[in-house]
Design a protein around this motif. Sequence first.
Motif, PDB file in Angstrom:
ATOM      1  N   LEU A  52       0.912  -1.134  -0.212  1.00 22.12           N
ATOM      2  CA  LEU A  52       0.306  -0.193   0.085  1.00 22.12           C
ATOM      3  C   LEU A  52       1.042   1.303  -0.345  1.00 22.12           C
ATOM      4  CD1 LEU A  52      -2.341  -1.101   2.487  1.00 22.12           C
ATOM      5  CD2 LEU A  52      -3.010  -0.585  -0.172  1.00 22.12           C
ATOM      6  N   PRO A  53       0.622   2.131  -0.596  1.00 19.78           N
ATOM      7  CA  PRO A  53       0.936   3.495  -0.884  1.00 19.78           C
ATOM      8  C   PRO A  53       0.881   4.630   0.035  1.00 19.78           C
ATOM      9  CG  PRO A  53      -0.132   3.640  -2.369  1.00 19.78           C
ATOM     10  CD  PRO A  53      -0.086   2.522  -1.492  1.00 19.78           C
ATOM     11  N   TYR A  54       0.041   4.394   1.376  1.00 18.39           N
ATOM     12  CA  TYR A  54       0.157   4.617   2.756  1.00 18.39           C
ATOM     13  C   TYR A  54      -0.470   3.874   3.554  1.00 18.39           C
ATOM     14  CZ  TYR A  54      -4.011   3.529  -0.391  1.00 18.39           C
ATOM     15  OH  TYR A  54      -4.743   3.481  -1.543  1.00 18.39           O
ATOM     16  N   ALA A  55      -0.590   4.489   4.531  1.00 25.07           N
ATOM     17  CA  ALA A  55      -0.909   3.257   6.360  1.00 25.07           C
ATOM     18  C   ALA A  55      -1.965   3.062   5.872  1.00 25.07           C
ATOM     19  CB  ALA A  55      -1.262   3.947   7.554  1.00 25.07           C
ATOM     20  N   TYR A  56      -2.530   1.806   6.838  1.00 27.47           N
ATOM     21  CA  TYR A  56      -3.785   1.059   6.824  1.00 27.47           C
ATOM     22  C   TYR A  56      -5.197   2.190   6.880  1.00 27.47           C
ATOM     23  CZ  TYR A  56      -1.088  -3.170   6.370  1.00 27.47           C
ATOM     24  OH  TYR A  56      -1.328  -4.875   5.671  1.00 27.47           O
ATOM     25  N   ASP A  57      -4.700   2.919   7.945  1.00 23.78           N
ATOM     26  CA  ASP A  57      -5.520   3.576   8.590  1.00 23.78           C
ATOM     27  C   ASP A  57      -5.882   5.241   7.982  1.00 23.78           C
ATOM     28  OD1 ASP A  57      -3.421   4.524   9.519  1.00 23.78           O
ATOM     29  OD2 ASP A  57      -3.864   5.475  11.510  1.00 23.78           O
ATOM     30  N   ALA A  58      -4.943   5.504   6.601  1.00 22.20           N
ATOM     31  CA  ALA A  58      -4.787   6.737   6.065  1.00 22.20           C
ATOM     32  C   ALA A  58      -6.217   6.979   5.567  1.00 22.20           C
ATOM     33  CB  ALA A  58      -3.647   6.341   5.106  1.00 22.20           C
ATOM     34  N   LEU A  59      -7.400   6.481   5.151  1.00 21.47           N
ATOM     35  CA  LEU A  59      -8.241   6.343   4.562  1.00 21.47           C
ATOM     36  C   LEU A  59      -9.636   6.792   5.164  1.00 21.47           C
ATOM     37  CD1 LEU A  59      -7.606   4.439   1.135  1.00 21.47           C
ATOM     38  CD2 LEU A  59      -6.546   6.569   1.931  1.00 21.47           C
ATOM     39  N   GLU A  60      -9.241   6.328   6.501  1.00 22.23           N
ATOM     40  CA  GLU A  60     -10.704   6.473   7.383  1.00 22.23           C
ATOM     41  C   GLU A  60     -10.848   8.072   7.144  1.00 22.23           C
ATOM     42  OE1 GLU A  60      -8.650   5.283  11.590  1.00 22.23           O
ATOM     43  OE2 GLU A  60      -9.734   3.499  10.660  1.00 22.23           O
ATOM     44  N   PRO A  61     -12.188   8.452   7.468  1.00 17.87           N
ATOM     45  CA  PRO A  61     -13.206   8.050   7.946  1.00 17.87           C
ATOM     46  C   PRO A  61     -13.861   7.194   6.719  1.00 17.87           C
ATOM     47  CG  PRO A  61     -13.787   9.640   7.977  1.00 17.87           C
ATOM     48  CD  PRO A  61     -12.250  10.422   7.465  1.00 17.87           C
ATOM     49  N   SER A  62     -13.635   7.657   5.515  1.00 16.69           N
ATOM     50  CA  SER A  62     -14.193   6.666   4.452  1.00 16.69           C
ATOM     51  C   SER A  62     -14.077   5.633   4.206  1.00 16.69           C
ATOM     52  CB  SER A  62     -12.897   7.509   3.024  1.00 16.69           C
ATOM     53  OG  SER A  62     -14.020   8.635   3.312  1.00 16.69           O
ATOM     54  N   ILE A  63     -12.564   4.746   4.751  1.00 19.15           N
ATOM     55  CA  ILE A  63     -11.917   3.674   4.081  1.00 19.15           C
ATOM     56  C   ILE A  63     -11.363   3.016   5.906  1.00 19.15           C
ATOM     57  CG2 ILE A  63     -11.656   1.100   3.216  1.00 19.15           C
ATOM     58  CD1 ILE A  63     -11.841   2.991   0.605  1.00 19.15           C
ATOM     59  N   ASP A  64     -12.327   2.020   5.910  1.00 17.35           N
ATOM     60  CA  ASP A  64     -11.393   2.168   7.780  1.00 17.35           C
ATOM     61  C   ASP A  64     -10.425   0.901   7.809  1.00 17.35           C
ATOM     62  OD1 ASP A  64     -12.609  -1.050   9.046  1.00 17.35           O
ATOM     63  OD2 ASP A  64     -14.088   0.106   7.415  1.00 17.35           O
ATOM     64  N   LYS A  65     -10.172   0.751   8.753  1.00 13.76           N
ATOM     65  CA  LYS A  65      -7.994   0.009   8.717  1.00 13.76           C
ATOM     66  C   LYS A  65      -8.558  -0.942   8.512  1.00 13.76           C
ATOM     67  CE  LYS A  65      -4.175  -0.604  11.820  1.00 13.76           C
ATOM     68  NZ  LYS A  65      -3.537  -0.289  13.338  1.00 13.76           N
ATOM     69  N   ALA A  66      -9.248  -1.796   8.880  1.00 13.68           N
ATOM     70  CA  ALA A  66      -9.858  -2.825   9.294  1.00 13.68           C
ATOM     71  C   ALA A  66     -10.062  -3.646   8.233  1.00 13.68           C
ATOM     72  CB  ALA A  66     -10.867  -3.640  10.291  1.00 13.68           C
ATOM     73  N   THR A  67     -10.547  -2.932   7.198  1.00 19.90           N
ATOM     74  CA  THR A  67     -11.228  -3.160   5.922  1.00 19.90           C
ATOM     75  C   THR A  67      -9.987  -2.899   5.118  1.00 19.90           C
ATOM     76  OG1 THR A  67     -13.522  -2.454   5.860  1.00 19.90           O
ATOM     77  CG2 THR A  67     -12.144  -2.521   3.547  1.00 19.90           C
ATOM     78  N   MET A  68      -9.119  -2.315   5.368  1.00 21.27           N
ATOM     79  CA  MET A  68      -7.957  -2.321   4.488  1.00 21.27           C
ATOM     80  C   MET A  68      -7.125  -3.242   5.385  1.00 21.27           C
ATOM     81  SD  MET A  68      -8.673   0.379   2.823  1.00 21.27           S
ATOM     82  CE  MET A  68      -6.423   0.778   2.146  1.00 21.27           C
ATOM     83  N   GLU A  69      -6.699  -3.764   6.300  1.00 22.03           N
ATOM     84  CA  GLU A  69      -6.444  -4.603   6.103  1.00 22.03           C
ATOM     85  C   GLU A  69      -6.203  -6.206   5.043  1.00 22.03           C
ATOM     86  OE1 GLU A  69      -3.781  -3.290  10.979  1.00 22.03           O
ATOM     87  OE2 GLU A  69      -6.046  -4.547  10.655  1.00 22.03           O
ATOM     88  N   PHE A  70      -7.681  -6.261   5.727  1.00 24.94           N
ATOM     89  CA  PHE A  70      -8.415  -7.551   5.268  1.00 24.94           C
ATOM     90  C   PHE A  70      -8.209  -7.912   3.579  1.00 24.94           C
ATOM     91  CE2 PHE A  70     -10.925 -11.243   6.092  1.00 24.94           C
ATOM     92  CZ  PHE A  70     -11.821 -11.381   5.711  1.00 24.94           C
ATOM     93  N   HIS A  71      -8.837  -6.609   3.053  1.00 26.10           N
ATOM     94  CA  HIS A  71      -9.073  -6.578   1.837  1.00 26.10           C
ATOM     95  C   HIS A  71      -7.547  -6.445   1.101  1.00 26.10           C
ATOM     96  CE1 HIS A  71     -10.881  -3.520  -2.063  1.00 26.10           C
ATOM     97  NE2 HIS A  71     -10.352  -4.744  -1.852  1.00 26.10           N
ATOM     98  N   HIS A  72      -6.276  -5.440   1.212  1.00 18.33           N
ATOM     99  CA  HIS A  72      -5.094  -5.843   0.943  1.00 18.33           C
ATOM    100  C   HIS A  72      -4.446  -7.339   1.355  1.00 18.33           C
ATOM    101  CE1 HIS A  72      -1.344  -5.184   0.538  1.00 18.33           C
ATOM    102  NE2 HIS A  72      -0.754  -4.808   0.136  1.00 18.33           N
TER     103      HIS A  72
END
Length: 310
Positions: A105-125
């Motif tokens: 990922l070109p950014y941290a897992y939580d960098a897209l919050e609040p639009s996309i949450d950290k847990a979703t990014m971890e699971f998705h990626h």
Amino acid sequence: VRTGLGPLKPFWLKEPGGLKAPRPVRTGETPRNFHELGVMARRARGLVALGAAAFVASRCLDVSFVAPGAGNAASRRDMLAGGVGALLGVAGVSEQADAYDLMPLPYAYDALEPSIDKATMEFHHDKHHNTYVTNINKALEGKTQPSLLELQKTAIQSGPAYRNSGGGTYNHNFFWQEMAPTGTGGAASSKLADAINGAFGSMEDFKAKFEAAGAPGARFGSGWVWLVVDKDNKLVITSTPNQDNPLMDGVEGTPGIPVLGCDVWEHAYYLKYQFRRPDYMKAWWDVVSWNQVSSWYEDALAGKAPAADG
């Protein structure tokens, strides 16, 4: 034996929260299981082979070295290519192995919050995207391995692994690259903004039509919504099922060069939004990197599609 670090454990052992899938192994890390140890061992063999190949290359390319019966540069290059291939084979390194990597990922897992949450990014990626990469590499094992972009053109005709896993690998690389932390994505370039206004009326009208194309009633089940540059260099909104994309020959919808795409698979939003896909799509605009989309639009006008190779 790993003194003081504990024994290695199989990566398939049950972990808190479910089965722990293989993760990317970074240089310098200590292996935590047999899968990671194997990855690091293969890398070590590759480094040894490449070092040996570099030494041979330096000797073969020395102006004072000419093989018997080889009086020109072309014959030296042929011998060098054969020597490097042989060295890689001896080291157990396949020239076709692991063609595609899981793009970080070109950014941290939580960098897209609040639009996309950290847990979703971890699971998705780490889980979904990683599975696509793993499966396309298995499908291509021992075969000619094109660039990820080239793979898309014939993916539908080549079979389910190419279409689903090859498409999924490209689509997710594209998806991560077209987003940016909230407030950093910039605005559409004047050229792109003018094209959007001309094709859809206004930016707000464009967003509304894009969201409508991704609504459950329009794209039932899993898939993607795209903004593409078509064969006439016009902007068009289209959608595709599953992991298809507009670069694939025979794709449903409008073929073209994608410059923007939204993943509307449930795994992209369900942890936070549950069944509320429209809410997810509205929030997603806040993390779109218009800087990246504008750059891709310029390339698309010249006939160049995003490589999305990380």
